[in-house]
Design an enzyme around this catalytic site. Sequence first.
Site, PDB file in Angstrom:
ATOM      1  N   VAL A   1       0.868  -1.176   0.000  1.00 47.57           N
ATOM      2  CA  VAL A   1       0.000   0.000   0.000  1.00 47.57           C
ATOM      3  C   VAL A   1       0.905   1.227   0.000  1.00 47.57           C
ATOM      4  CG1 VAL A   1      -1.976  -1.073   1.130  1.00 47.57           C
ATOM      5  CG2 VAL A   1      -0.162  -0.048   2.520  1.00 47.57           C
ATOM      6  N   SER A   2       0.362   2.358  -0.443  1.00 45.43           N
ATOM      7  CA  SER A   2       1.189   3.545  -0.644  1.00 45.43           C
ATOM      8  C   SER A   2       1.493   4.294   0.642  1.00 45.43           C
ATOM      9  CB  SER A   2       0.519   4.494  -1.644  1.00 45.43           C
ATOM     10  OG  SER A   2       0.394   3.865  -2.898  1.00 45.43           O
TER      11      SER A   2
END
Length: 301
Positions: free
Chosen positions: A9-10
Site C-alpha cells: 500500500v502507498s
Amino acid sequence: MSLIGYARVSTDLQDTPAQRRELKAAGCTEIHEEFASGAMRVRPVLARVLSGMSRGDVLVVVRIDRLARSLSHLLEIIEGLEARGAHFRSLGDPIDTTSPQGKFTLQILGATAEFERALTRERTMAGLASAREKGRVGGNPGLRDRDPEAIAKVRRARDRSYFDKLNGDAQHWLPAVRQFRPRLPWEDVVRIINSRHPDAKPWTVERLRRASARFVKDGLLDRAVLDRASPAQKDDRILVIVAGIKSSAPEITLKQIAARLEAMREPTPRGRPKWATSSVAHLLERARQMGLLKNDPVQRK
C-alpha cells in the site's frame, strides 16, 4: 513449490488485510507487506523477497499495480525471477508464468513494450526532420543563450535521469554497499558486486562511489558508507568477503565459494591463486565465531 505473497500500500493510512485475505486464499505460505509508493523501484521488502526466491517458488500479488507501476519495471522483475528459476502470478490479471497461457500473455506485454519504444523513436526522428525542414535549429534556446534558469532546469533533469538509472539497478549494487562499506575498501566491494552479477555492466570504483554519494544525498544510504575504510589485516578482510558471499547465498557450497573467490582473483591467505574447500570451511567457521555469520550448516559439495 512455495507460493510467496507480496502486498503493498502507498501510505500507512491504508492497510493490507484485503490483499492478505486474497493471497492467503490463493494458498500463499508466506505473505510480505510493504508501505511504499509503487513508483519507487527500490523497496527494501520487495528486494528482500526477490533475493530470497528459489527455483520453483512463485511470487503472487493481488494485482500487477501492487508490484510495479510501469511495464518495463514489471518485465524487469519477472526476468529476474526467471533467472532464479522462479515464477510470477497476478490473481487479478491473466499473468501466470507457470502456465503456457500466462507466458503467452507475458510475451505479448514484452512485444507491446518494444512496439511503444519503436513508436517513440520514430516520432522523435520525424519531429527532428520536420524542424530541420522548417529551418528551426535543434536544442534548447535557453541553453544557447546561457540562461541560468534553463541551465539549472537541464541539470535537474539530468540528475533525475541519473538517479532513475541508479534506482533501476539498485538491486545489483545497493545491498553490497550497505553490507560492506566502510568495513571493506571500495575496490573489494566492486569486486564482490561484479562477481555476483557477471553478466551485468562491470562496476568501477569511481562509478560506485558516485552512485553511493547520490543515494546518500537523498537519505537512502547512511553517510558512513562514504567514510574511509579502516585499516584491517588481510585475514580479517578475507573473512568479511567470505562471510558476505555466504550470507548473500545461504545455500552456496564450499566449492562454489572457492570458485567465486578465484573469479574475483582473490588469493588465499598464503598468496596462492587456487582455493581449497578446506580453507573456505576454516574461514567460514572463524567468521561464525566472530559473529559475521549465523550458525548455519555448510554444503560441502
